[in-house]
Design a protein around this motif. Sequence first.
Motif, mmCIF file in Angstrom:
data_model
loop_
_atom_site.group_PDB
_atom_site.id
_atom_site.type_symbol
_atom_site.label_atom_id
_atom_site.label_comp_id
_atom_site.label_asym_id
_atom_site.label_seq_id
_atom_site.Cartn_x
_atom_site.Cartn_y
_atom_site.Cartn_z
ATOM 1 N N MET A 40 52.413 45.302 39.785
ATOM 2 C CA MET A 40 50.914 45.347 40.424
ATOM 3 C C MET A 40 50.689 43.957 41.018
ATOM 4 O O MET A 40 49.637 43.780 41.792
ATOM 5 N N ILE A 41 51.183 42.988 40.207
ATOM 6 C CA ILE A 41 50.948 41.622 40.574
ATOM 7 C C ILE A 41 51.685 41.036 41.775
ATOM 8 O O ILE A 41 52.723 41.011 41.567
ATOM 9 N N THR A 42 50.943 40.202 42.506
ATOM 10 C CA THR A 42 51.713 39.367 43.591
ATOM 11 C C THR A 42 51.523 37.980 43.574
ATOM 12 O O THR A 42 52.277 37.182 44.027
ATOM 13 N N ASP A 43 50.392 37.451 42.737
ATOM 14 C CA ASP A 43 50.083 35.989 42.409
ATOM 15 C C ASP A 43 51.265 35.411 41.808
ATOM 16 O O ASP A 43 51.443 36.001 40.705
ATOM 17 N N GLU A 44 51.877 34.557 42.250
ATOM 18 C CA GLU A 44 52.863 33.722 41.435
ATOM 19 C C GLU A 44 52.353 33.028 40.065
ATOM 20 O O GLU A 44 52.932 33.347 38.977
ATOM 21 N N SER A 45 51.295 32.562 40.135
ATOM 22 C CA SER A 45 50.739 31.772 39.019
ATOM 23 C C SER A 45 50.444 32.852 37.919
ATOM 24 O O SER A 45 50.722 32.843 36.649
ATOM 25 N N ALA A 46 49.748 34.275 38.400
ATOM 26 C CA ALA A 46 49.646 35.355 37.435
ATOM 27 C C ALA A 46 50.796 35.953 36.775
ATOM 28 O O ALA A 46 50.712 36.152 35.683
ATOM 29 N N MET A 47 51.732 35.974 37.625
ATOM 30 C CA MET A 47 53.040 36.631 37.370
ATOM 31 C C MET A 47 53.722 35.572 36.281
ATOM 32 O O MET A 47 54.397 35.981 35.272
ATOM 33 N N LEU A 48 53.682 34.233 36.275
ATOM 34 C CA LEU A 48 54.046 33.525 35.467
ATOM 35 C C LEU A 48 53.548 33.544 33.851
ATOM 36 O O LEU A 48 54.104 33.715 33.033
ATOM 37 N N PHE A 49 52.211 33.616 34.032
ATOM 38 C CA PHE A 49 51.269 33.765 32.622
ATOM 39 C C PHE A 49 51.907 35.195 32.080
ATOM 40 O O PHE A 49 52.036 35.404 30.800
ATOM 41 N N LEU A 50 52.022 36.474 33.091
ATOM 42 C CA LEU A 50 52.625 37.498 32.570
ATOM 43 C C LEU A 50 53.908 37.675 31.790
ATOM 44 O O LEU A 50 54.316 38.035 30.891
ATOM 45 N N GLN A 51 54.699 36.692 32.371
ATOM 46 C CA GLN A 51 56.127 36.531 31.756
ATOM 47 C C GLN A 51 56.003 35.854 30.392
ATOM 48 O O GLN A 51 56.993 36.313 29.513
ATOM 49 N N LYS A 52 55.185 34.909 30.378
ATOM 50 C CA LYS A 52 55.163 34.244 29.018
ATOM 51 C C LYS A 52 54.368 35.128 28.129
ATOM 52 O O LYS A 52 54.797 35.064 26.850
ATOM 53 N N THR A 53 53.692 36.185 28.431
ATOM 54 C CA THR A 53 52.997 36.922 27.490
ATOM 55 C C THR A 53 54.264 38.124 27.090
ATOM 56 O O THR A 53 54.292 38.335 25.869
ATOM 57 N N ARG A 54 54.743 38.400 28.076
ATOM 58 C CA ARG A 54 55.959 39.228 27.621
ATOM 59 C C ARG A 54 56.850 38.747 26.899
ATOM 60 O O ARG A 54 57.528 39.320 25.723
ATOM 61 N N GLN A 55 57.333 37.264 26.888
ATOM 62 C CA GLN A 55 57.994 36.572 25.943
ATOM 63 C C GLN A 55 57.589 36.458 24.798
ATOM 64 O O GLN A 55 58.205 36.772 23.655
ATOM 65 N N GLN A 56 56.238 36.312 24.462
ATOM 66 C CA GLN A 56 55.713 36.305 23.209
ATOM 67 C C GLN A 56 55.599 37.659 22.659
ATOM 68 O O GLN A 56 55.764 37.847 21.266
ATOM 69 N N VAL A 57 55.475 38.749 23.457
ATOM 70 C CA VAL A 57 55.346 40.040 22.737
ATOM 71 C C VAL A 57 56.832 40.424 22.299
ATOM 72 O O VAL A 57 57.118 41.196 21.290
ATOM 73 N N LYS A 58 57.674 39.871 22.941
ATOM 74 C CA LYS A 58 59.256 40.154 22.730
ATOM 75 C C LYS A 58 59.583 39.517 21.450
ATOM 76 O O LYS A 58 60.404 40.167 20.246
ATOM 77 N N LYS A 59 59.005 38.258 21.166
ATOM 78 C CA LYS A 59 59.172 37.424 19.734
ATOM 79 C C LYS A 59 58.698 38.410 18.643
ATOM 80 O O LYS A 59 58.956 38.319 17.543
ATOM 81 N N LEU A 60 57.251 38.617 19.057
ATOM 82 C CA LEU A 60 56.805 39.514 17.965
ATOM 83 C C LEU A 60 57.206 40.656 17.466
ATOM 84 O O LEU A 60 57.447 40.988 16.378
ATOM 85 N N ASN A 61 57.830 41.425 18.420
ATOM 86 C CA ASN A 61 58.584 42.629 18.377
ATOM 87 C C ASN A 61 59.747 42.203 17.116
ATOM 88 O O ASN A 61 60.134 42.925 16.599
ATOM 89 N N ALA A 62 60.356 41.310 17.827
ATOM 90 C CA ALA A 62 61.624 40.887 16.820
ATOM 91 C C ALA A 62 61.303 40.830 15.530
ATOM 92 O O ALA A 62 61.963 40.702 14.693
ATOM 93 N N LEU A 63 60.064 39.929 15.397
ATOM 94 C CA LEU A 63 59.653 39.606 13.937
ATOM 95 C C LEU A 63 59.313 40.683 12.992
ATOM 96 O O LEU A 63 59.607 40.980 12.049
ATOM 97 N N VAL A 64 58.686 41.594 13.820
ATOM 98 C CA VAL A 64 58.251 42.948 13.206
ATOM 99 C C VAL A 64 59.655 43.731 12.855
ATOM 100 O O VAL A 64 59.677 44.203 11.675
ATOM 101 N N SER A 65 60.518 43.773 13.591
ATOM 102 C CA SER A 65 61.851 44.356 13.443
ATOM 103 C C SER A 65 62.655 43.888 12.141
ATOM 104 O O SER A 65 63.241 44.346 11.570
#
Length: 388
Positions: free
Chosen positions: A193-218
């Motif tokens: 839903m996001i088209t703004d590049e700066s917002a997309m960059l923050f979203l990607q960083k958020t997904r990376q942190q969620v991925k790290k947290l998910n790996a830690l929980v695993s």
Amino acid sequence: MDQPATHLSPSPLSLSINEDAQAIAEQRQAMLAAIVDTSDDAILSKTLDGVITSWNRSAEKMFGYTANEALGQHITMIIPADRLDEELYIIGKVKKGDKVDHFHTIRQCKNGKLVPISLTVSPMIDNNGNIIGASKIARDISEQQAAHEENARLFAEVKSLNEKKDEFIGLASHELKTPLTSINGYLQIISGMITDESAMLFLQKTRQQVKKLNALVSDLLDVSKIEAGKLQITKEDFDINQVLTDAIELISHGNKSHTIDLTMPAGKLIVTGDAHRIEQVIINLLTNAIRYSPGTNKIHVGLTSDADEVLICIKDYGMGIPQDKQQDIFTRFYRVNDENSTISGLGIGLFLSKEIIIQHGGRIWADSEPGKGSTFFISLPKLSRKTG
């Protein structure tokens, strides 16, 4: 004519020798009596029928009976009713000429108090070699027993707390899985839903942190499974070359700062094991290699094999590990102490890796020198043949 009978009297010299020998014997006897009487242990003697014939001062202190009260009495006066069979056993051993060493038991004092003792019983032998009784040495082990019981209590308490902690980790990790999965799903929807590049960059960083947290929980879930003996290893034939290549590609995609070079034999190299778990170990080692070599940009991975095993080595050129800590790094929640370190992690990755490799019948170890980097080795049995 008969000669009158002559009576020979002992010479002065023989009388002197006999008197000296008797004096020495009496001196030794006095010294022995003094040692017995001043011993911290209760020392007593009895006939084969159980009648007490000697009773030192420590016996008086330990059991509460004076020597006058004890002498001539039966030894059962200090033996609890439920332990009378022990006396039959001990006397049986003594009559055979055997010694009873450090026999732990309970004896009863005059006031009814029960005292734990360590008992040593030896046969008493007369000048003709006959066994005429038994000498007993009793040592009060109340303090040792109390310390042992306290240690056992503390061990049980620590074990219980550890089990509760593992249970909490398992439950908490399991409960975290569901919201993390939901968050990741929502982020994927938002990304469309996001088209703004700066917002997309923050979203990607958020997904990376969620991925790290998910790996830690695993990882935490895997730790709880290991402790419960429920970590599942599904073994089947797989190409270790492909697993290694895929793991390097995955890590390289998310870590542009480091170059990972790979040397391995051409073609397929088939081994038997759990491909997913082996990839998990390789990814953990590659992640650590990057994490602990912030001042360099190169990682080397090598794969060799012979008729019996495959050997994987992952080498970095980072800070290294002191020799005295190279075995500890595979311990659960252990991290190498570094006051200036800002490197994150709970210290469970290497613990998990070791358990996975052990369940494959393999070995994992490290060779490192501070300031010159580390090389981690994985040895896996090769249960299948190489195919082209």
